[in-house]
Design an enzyme around this catalytic site. Sequence first.
Site, PDB file in Angstrom:
ATOM      1  N   PRO A  64       1.901 -10.461   1.888  1.00 33.08           N
ATOM      2  CA  PRO A  64       0.968 -11.214   0.685  1.00 33.08           C
ATOM      3  C   PRO A  64       3.179 -10.890   0.271  1.00 33.08           C
ATOM      4  O   PRO A  64       3.695  -9.732   0.139  1.00 33.08           O
ATOM      5  CB  PRO A  64       0.689 -10.497  -0.038  1.00 33.08           C
ATOM      6  CG  PRO A  64       0.526  -8.843   0.843  1.00 33.08           C
ATOM      7  CD  PRO A  64       0.872  -8.788   2.097  1.00 33.08           C
TER       8      PRO A  64
ATOM      9  N   ASP B 242       7.045  -6.658   1.932  1.00 29.08           N
ATOM     10  CA  ASP B 242       5.700  -7.059   2.094  1.00 29.08           C
ATOM     11  C   ASP B 242       5.273  -6.377   1.472  1.00 29.08           C
ATOM     12  O   ASP B 242       4.830  -4.612   1.000  1.00 29.08           O
ATOM     13  CB  ASP B 242       5.047  -6.579   3.401  1.00 29.08           C
ATOM     14  CG  ASP B 242       3.799  -6.632   4.020  1.00 29.08           C
ATOM     15  OD1 ASP B 242       2.884  -7.084   3.546  1.00 29.08           O
ATOM     16  OD2 ASP B 242       3.876  -6.192   5.098  1.00 29.08           O
ATOM     17  N   HIS B 243       3.735  -6.860  -0.007  1.00 33.62           N
ATOM     18  CA  HIS B 243       3.906  -6.336  -1.160  1.00 33.62           C
ATOM     19  C   HIS B 243       2.162  -5.432  -0.370  1.00 33.62           C
ATOM     20  O   HIS B 243       1.881  -4.770  -1.450  1.00 33.62           O
ATOM     21  CB  HIS B 243       2.892  -7.037  -1.735  1.00 33.62           C
ATOM     22  CG  HIS B 243       3.095  -6.352  -3.632  1.00 33.62           C
ATOM     23  ND1 HIS B 243       3.489  -5.485  -3.828  1.00 33.62           N
ATOM     24  CD2 HIS B 243       3.493  -7.349  -4.929  1.00 33.62           C
ATOM     25  CE1 HIS B 243       3.773  -4.694  -5.284  1.00 33.62           C
ATOM     26  NE2 HIS B 243       3.622  -6.153  -5.463  1.00 33.62           N
ATOM     27  N   ARG B 244       2.198  -5.635   0.759  1.00 36.21           N
ATOM     28  CA  ARG B 244       0.915  -3.949   0.775  1.00 36.21           C
ATOM     29  C   ARG B 244       1.734  -2.603   1.768  1.00 36.21           C
ATOM     30  O   ARG B 244       1.136  -1.241   1.799  1.00 36.21           O
ATOM     31  CB  ARG B 244       0.655  -4.997   2.483  1.00 36.21           C
ATOM     32  CG  ARG B 244      -0.236  -5.400   2.522  1.00 36.21           C
ATOM     33  CD  ARG B 244      -0.750  -5.719   4.520  1.00 36.21           C
ATOM     34  NE  ARG B 244       0.933  -6.393   4.803  1.00 36.21           N
ATOM     35  CZ  ARG B 244       0.353  -6.850   5.998  1.00 36.21           C
ATOM     36  NH1 ARG B 244      -0.360  -6.847   6.988  1.00 36.21           N
ATOM     37  NH2 ARG B 244       1.360  -7.640   7.437  1.00 36.21           N
TER      38      ARG B 244
ATOM     39  N   VAL C 223       5.655  -2.779   0.169  1.00 38.97           N
ATOM     40  CA  VAL C 223       6.395  -2.723  -0.699  1.00 38.97           C
ATOM     41  C   VAL C 223       5.782  -2.741  -2.314  1.00 38.97           C
ATOM     42  O   VAL C 223       5.148  -3.641  -2.337  1.00 38.97           O
ATOM     43  CB  VAL C 223       7.596  -3.235  -0.902  1.00 38.97           C
ATOM     44  CG1 VAL C 223       8.848  -2.193  -1.891  1.00 38.97           C
ATOM     45  CG2 VAL C 223       8.669  -2.276   0.703  1.00 38.97           C
TER      46      VAL C 223
END
Length: 454
Positions: free
Chosen positions: A248, A424-426, A428
């Site tokens: 994401p 990567d929102h998983r 950070v």
Amino acid sequence: MIAEFRLPDLGEGLTEAEVVQWLVAPGDTVALNQTLAEVETAKAVVELPSPYEGVVSTLHAGAGDTVAVGAPLIAFDVEGADGASQSASSAAAGGEAQQPNLVGYGAAPSSQGRPQRRARRAAAAGRAVDTAVLEAAPHDATPAPSVEEVVERPRSTPPVRAYAKRLGVDLVLVAAAVGDRIITRADIDDYAERVGTGGGGTAPSVDAGRPSRPSFVAGDGRPETRIPVRGVRRHTAAAMVESAFTAPHVTVFHTVDVTATMELLASLRADRSLDGHRIGPLAVVAKAVCLALPRTPGLNSRWDDAAGEIVQHGFVDLGIAAATERGLIVPIIRDAETLTLSDLADAVAALATTARAGKTPPSDLAGGTFSISNIGVFGVDAGTPILPPGQSGIIAVGAIRRQPWEHRGEIALRDVMTLSLSFDHRVVDGAEGARFLKDVADILQEPGRAMLLR
């Protein structure tokens, strides 16, 4: 004795390669480590050195053919164990000589061996265009040449080039007609017949030296162009799709006054002790990234889905995105956090030279932990870069522009740049991404702040 040379393992899990061009032909006598051919993998163009001294007996693939790793590529007539020429390793039992496992590895030429053939240059003199995006844009952010202004050396074999020269046919014009594939003798004949060179005339010129685009007729009768997707471009497309639909992505932007950085660079350029080091804005951004990453280690991490873990790297293998005529590549500067500013500048310059020549080895294109994309060289201010697979952060560097800006309570002309960070929102969260981007921007705004970071 007949010795078969099979396509070697080119590394990084690559299973096949396309023959770009042969530099030898049946009947040629070759020296040990002489370049036999250029092959294109999904990541780079690689020169294949000969593991034998002998006479070429058979070419098992033609230019444009795709060959699997381990499949026969070329056969040689070599002398036996008591002869003057030997393989890079000892002959195997059963009459077939054993070849090296990796490209570029093997025995050094013997003192009695024949001289090596010089490697072909990547582009013809006067036609080469630097398309590697490895240095920041100047103040006026002048865009790089358009595609129409780039004239690539046509892809063909030495006999075909000689044949075209005899007929007085310009291969650049033939390439414009046949598209992105290897030019054959039949293509030369077809072109000569169409333009009426008559086997010795001169091919028609093209305005400003630019070739016309290849033209094909679509189903409704209107023109269209079809370009095969293969090699580096195919690999890049697959990697970008995988990244975009796996991680994401979130992108944040920050515009920063980099006048102090530009003044620093001007003073460094005037320092005679730094002669030979081309230190530019991209090197400063790279140094700022290396200094900022330890404060936000999530940006220097990867998501391990199989293990259900986030892996934080204790080193920075810094990727520098480069646009070449074959597609986007991201060569790596290993252990970038250990390098000085001048060392980073030298590393960037070395990557540029190798990328321009299309000779970046596959081992230098894998394993990065964080990447930088310089879009400013195209005159672009900001964008949303896609993460290279396996990385959690990439920063895009925009054009440096001289424009009115608030400075110490007044409006003044300042050098301004926009940074775009995708992550990567998983791995950070938004606060970490914003903090990292601010750290990088602070260093560029006031380079002396680097002295305060640990």
